[in-house]
Design a protein around this motif. Sequence first.
Motif, PDB file in Angstrom:
ATOM      1  N   PHE A 105       9.746  16.315  20.853  1.00  0.00           N
ATOM      2  CA  PHE A 105       9.064  16.341  21.919  1.00  0.00           C
ATOM      3  C   PHE A 105       8.263  15.184  22.484  1.00  0.00           C
ATOM      4  CE2 PHE A 105       5.783  17.845  18.994  1.00  0.00           C
ATOM      5  CZ  PHE A 105       4.570  17.081  19.811  1.00  0.00           C
ATOM      6  N   MET A 106       8.264  14.263  21.666  1.00  0.00           N
ATOM      7  CA  MET A 106       7.340  13.185  21.907  1.00  0.00           C
ATOM      8  C   MET A 106       8.130  12.150  22.879  1.00  0.00           C
ATOM      9  SD  MET A 106       4.167  13.317  20.918  1.00  0.00           S
ATOM     10  CE  MET A 106       4.026  11.418  21.642  1.00  0.00           C
ATOM     11  N   VAL A 107       9.392  12.292  22.771  1.00  0.00           N
ATOM     12  CA  VAL A 107      10.316  11.538  23.641  1.00  0.00           C
ATOM     13  C   VAL A 107      10.036  12.040  25.227  1.00  0.00           C
ATOM     14  CG1 VAL A 107      12.787  11.169  24.541  1.00  0.00           C
ATOM     15  CG2 VAL A 107      12.375  11.222  22.134  1.00  0.00           C
ATOM     16  N   ASP A 108       9.989  13.178  25.478  1.00  0.00           N
ATOM     17  CA  ASP A 108       9.568  13.781  26.807  1.00  0.00           C
ATOM     18  C   ASP A 108       8.278  13.168  27.131  1.00  0.00           C
ATOM     19  OD1 ASP A 108      10.291  15.726  29.229  1.00  0.00           O
ATOM     20  OD2 ASP A 108       8.496  16.454  28.178  1.00  0.00           O
ATOM     21  N   LEU A 109       7.395  13.402  26.175  1.00  0.00           N
ATOM     22  CA  LEU A 109       5.692  13.073  26.622  1.00  0.00           C
ATOM     23  C   LEU A 109       5.756  11.375  26.774  1.00  0.00           C
ATOM     24  CD1 LEU A 109       2.853  13.947  26.972  1.00  0.00           C
ATOM     25  CD2 LEU A 109       2.561  13.744  24.455  1.00  0.00           C
ATOM     26  N   PHE A 110       6.516  10.752  25.942  1.00  0.00           N
ATOM     27  CA  PHE A 110       6.133   9.478  26.328  1.00  0.00           C
ATOM     28  C   PHE A 110       6.952   9.013  27.577  1.00  0.00           C
ATOM     29  CE2 PHE A 110       6.217   8.422  21.394  1.00  0.00           C
ATOM     30  CZ  PHE A 110       5.144   7.928  21.614  1.00  0.00           C
ATOM     31  N   TYR A 111       7.833   9.643  27.967  1.00  0.00           N
ATOM     32  CA  TYR A 111       8.731   9.562  29.339  1.00  0.00           C
ATOM     33  C   TYR A 111       7.575   9.784  30.550  1.00  0.00           C
ATOM     34  CZ  TYR A 111      11.976   9.718  33.325  1.00  0.00           C
ATOM     35  OH  TYR A 111      12.506   9.438  34.400  1.00  0.00           O
ATOM     36  N   ARG A 112       6.790  10.739  30.314  1.00  0.00           N
ATOM     37  CA  ARG A 112       5.781  11.326  31.213  1.00  0.00           C
ATOM     38  C   ARG A 112       4.931  10.331  31.280  1.00  0.00           C
ATOM     39  NH1 ARG A 112       6.762  16.698  32.808  1.00  0.00           N
ATOM     40  NH2 ARG A 112       8.561  17.624  31.744  1.00  0.00           N
ATOM     41  N   LEU A 113       4.512   9.513  30.162  1.00  0.00           N
ATOM     42  CA  LEU A 113       3.479   8.538  30.438  1.00  0.00           C
ATOM     43  C   LEU A 113       3.936   7.006  30.977  1.00  0.00           C
ATOM     44  CD1 LEU A 113       1.593   9.299  26.726  1.00  0.00           C
ATOM     45  CD2 LEU A 113       0.678   9.806  29.264  1.00  0.00           C
ATOM     46  N   GLY A 114       5.384   7.124  31.010  1.00  0.00           N
ATOM     47  CA  GLY A 114       5.916   5.919  31.731  1.00  0.00           C
ATOM     48  C   GLY A 114       6.874   4.989  30.784  1.00  0.00           C
ATOM     49  N   VAL A 115       6.854   5.562  29.717  1.00  0.00           N
ATOM     50  CA  VAL A 115       7.883   4.687  28.914  1.00  0.00           C
ATOM     51  C   VAL A 115       9.334   5.151  29.554  1.00  0.00           C
ATOM     52  CG1 VAL A 115       8.777   4.689  26.443  1.00  0.00           C
ATOM     53  CG2 VAL A 115       6.310   5.026  26.864  1.00  0.00           C
ATOM     54  N   ARG A 116      10.171   3.881  29.578  1.00  0.00           N
ATOM     55  CA  ARG A 116      11.288   4.091  30.117  1.00  0.00           C
ATOM     56  C   ARG A 116      12.475   3.528  29.193  1.00  0.00           C
ATOM     57  NH1 ARG A 116       9.333   7.154  32.231  1.00  0.00           N
ATOM     58  NH2 ARG A 116       9.005   7.810  34.571  1.00  0.00           N
ATOM     59  N   CYS A 117      12.232   3.120  27.940  1.00  0.00           N
ATOM     60  CA  CYS A 117      12.972   2.314  27.164  1.00  0.00           C
ATOM     61  C   CYS A 117      12.449   2.491  25.671  1.00  0.00           C
ATOM     62  CB  CYS A 117      13.300   0.925  27.445  1.00  0.00           C
ATOM     63  SG  CYS A 117      14.289  -0.069  26.211  1.00  0.00           S
ATOM     64  N   MET A 118      13.166   2.895  24.656  1.00  0.00           N
ATOM     65  CA  MET A 118      12.932   2.698  23.292  1.00  0.00           C
ATOM     66  C   MET A 118      14.008   2.439  22.385  1.00  0.00           C
ATOM     67  SD  MET A 118      10.993   5.970  21.280  1.00  0.00           S
ATOM     68  CE  MET A 118      12.499   7.241  21.038  1.00  0.00           C
ATOM     69  N   GLY A 119      13.368   1.586  21.338  1.00  0.00           N
ATOM     70  CA  GLY A 119      14.072   1.316  20.189  1.00  0.00           C
ATOM     71  C   GLY A 119      13.845   2.318  19.175  1.00  0.00           C
ATOM     72  N   LEU A 120      14.909   2.454  18.334  1.00  0.00           N
ATOM     73  CA  LEU A 120      14.872   3.420  17.293  1.00  0.00           C
ATOM     74  C   LEU A 120      13.921   2.815  15.924  1.00  0.00           C
ATOM     75  CD1 LEU A 120      18.227   5.185  17.513  1.00  0.00           C
ATOM     76  CD2 LEU A 120      16.132   5.697  18.839  1.00  0.00           C
ATOM     77  N   ALA A 121      14.424   1.882  15.620  1.00  0.00           N
ATOM     78  CA  ALA A 121      14.050   1.159  14.223  1.00  0.00           C
ATOM     79  C   ALA A 121      13.479  -0.266  14.586  1.00  0.00           C
ATOM     80  CB  ALA A 121      14.895   1.432  13.225  1.00  0.00           C
ATOM     81  N   TRP A 122      12.562  -0.797  13.616  1.00  0.00           N
ATOM     82  CA  TRP A 122      12.252  -2.257  13.828  1.00  0.00           C
ATOM     83  C   TRP A 122      12.952  -2.753  12.512  1.00  0.00           C
ATOM     84  CZ3 TRP A 122       8.506  -5.050  10.958  1.00  0.00           C
ATOM     85  CH2 TRP A 122       8.282  -6.361  11.227  1.00  0.00           C
ATOM     86  N   ALA A 123      12.077  -3.565  11.646  1.00  0.00           N
ATOM     87  CA  ALA A 123      12.636  -4.267  10.514  1.00  0.00           C
ATOM     88  C   ALA A 123      12.797  -3.331   9.141  1.00  0.00           C
ATOM     89  CB  ALA A 123      11.860  -5.445  10.379  1.00  0.00           C
ATOM     90  N   LYS A 124      12.415  -2.200   9.365  1.00  0.00           N
ATOM     91  CA  LYS A 124      12.915  -1.359   7.940  1.00  0.00           C
ATOM     92  C   LYS A 124      13.377  -0.022   8.513  1.00  0.00           C
ATOM     93  CE  LYS A 124       9.168  -3.280   5.125  1.00  0.00           C
ATOM     94  NZ  LYS A 124       7.729  -2.773   4.558  1.00  0.00           N
ATOM     95  N   ASN A 125      14.170   0.528   7.630  1.00  0.00           N
ATOM     96  CA  ASN A 125      14.666   1.952   7.791  1.00  0.00           C
ATOM     97  C   ASN A 125      13.455   2.745   8.103  1.00  0.00           C
ATOM     98  OD1 ASN A 125      17.365   0.733   6.928  1.00  0.00           O
ATOM     99  ND2 ASN A 125      16.977   1.622   4.791  1.00  0.00           N
ATOM    100  N   ASN A 126      13.947   3.809   8.824  1.00  0.00           N
ATOM    101  CA  ASN A 126      12.961   4.816   9.172  1.00  0.00           C
ATOM    102  C   ASN A 126      13.541   6.122   9.324  1.00  0.00           C
ATOM    103  OD1 ASN A 126      14.001   4.927  11.759  1.00  0.00           O
ATOM    104  ND2 ASN A 126      12.152   3.787  12.865  1.00  0.00           N
ATOM    105  N   ILE A 127      12.844   7.221   9.814  1.00  0.00           N
ATOM    106  CA  ILE A 127      13.266   8.616   9.878  1.00  0.00           C
ATOM    107  C   ILE A 127      14.702   8.917  11.047  1.00  0.00           C
ATOM    108  CG2 ILE A 127      11.255   9.489   9.168  1.00  0.00           C
ATOM    109  CD1 ILE A 127      10.482  10.196  11.609  1.00  0.00           C
TER     110      ILE A 127
END
Length: 372
Positions: free
Chosen positions: A123-145
């Motif tokens: 649900f945070m995807v939808d919330l972040f979108y409502r806060l103005g986020v329009r792009c997201m990368g899934l991971a950075w330099a380490k594996n994650n969930i």
Amino acid sequence: MDKDPISIHRLAIVCDAHCDTVLRMDRGIDIRMETDGHVDVPKLKKGSVDLQVFACWVDPRYRKGGIKRALRLISLIHKLLEAERSLELILSPSDVRRAADSGRIGVMISIEGGGEAIEGEIFMVDLFYRLGVRCMGLAWAKNNILADSSGSKNRRWGGLSDLGRNVIREMNRVGMLVDVSHLSDRAFWDVLEVSEDPPIATHSCARALCKHPRNMDDDMIKAMGERGGVVCVNFFPAFLDDGYRREFIKRRKALRPLERELKRRFPEDPTKREEEWNKALSEAIKGLPDVSFERVLDHIEHIIDLAGIDGVGLGSDFDGVPSLPMGLEDCSKVTSITLGLLKRGYSPEEVRKIVGGNFLRVFEEVSRKGSS
């Protein structure tokens, strides 16, 4: 050439798909005025940048507390926008053109390290979108969930996790750009399998020209073009040039004892650790051979050869890297890209696509499919 090069640059919609400047803002730096960093408002104006994507990086130490960290950085961007009227929050493609027409600079919010930022809550995807986020990368330099990272030697999922697949579907639903930079090769191919929308690599280069695992191989670049995606070229010399990369890695390894010492000295202050580390790294790499901005153009041309003129853009990584090429020392110098491409024989229309039109095209396509 139907206009002079500077006019061509100023009339283009110039988009930079990735900077880490909000991390400097988090240290109290006011980018409304001239600073010693790569991005601030005066430099953006000088470089005629129309859209700057500000990445809210939630690094792996925030496996707990990632949501709070992301919200803090997003809040800093909103406060900046309230204080600086020459900037405008970009929520839709039409906002970009309207801001440019009114003489304002567009600011898009993205998240880097989505697995840490959402803490397993779709649900945070939808919330972040409502806060103005329009792009997201899934991971950075380490594996994650969500996904395996190109920076991890061992693979946790063999690509995307089931949660990662569902997060991409939710991003498609709301109309959020899916960023494939930093992903392992297998995770990249999984994204192309799952996502209904064209993906974007916000700050990646061509592995054929520099063998960093962060870069994309030729098959990946071709696939991006076939899917209508865009590879936005990173300006960091270690991703551009193999000679620089090898020497940079050698000098960085020599600092490992200092890295351990800083963890002992500042166990509860990661910001101070990062500040001291960055100072030491900047000092250690002094004297490395210069890399010209022409090397950025080489990567752009290689991507064009594979993905077509519609498949490439700019993703500087400003304020997230310890060095930059000669001629691209900060965002005021992005005019060098336009001038260099024109000298290499690209038409004004082709240049307009490369410096921002292609990014805007994908943004438009993803936004049309989303719930907005």
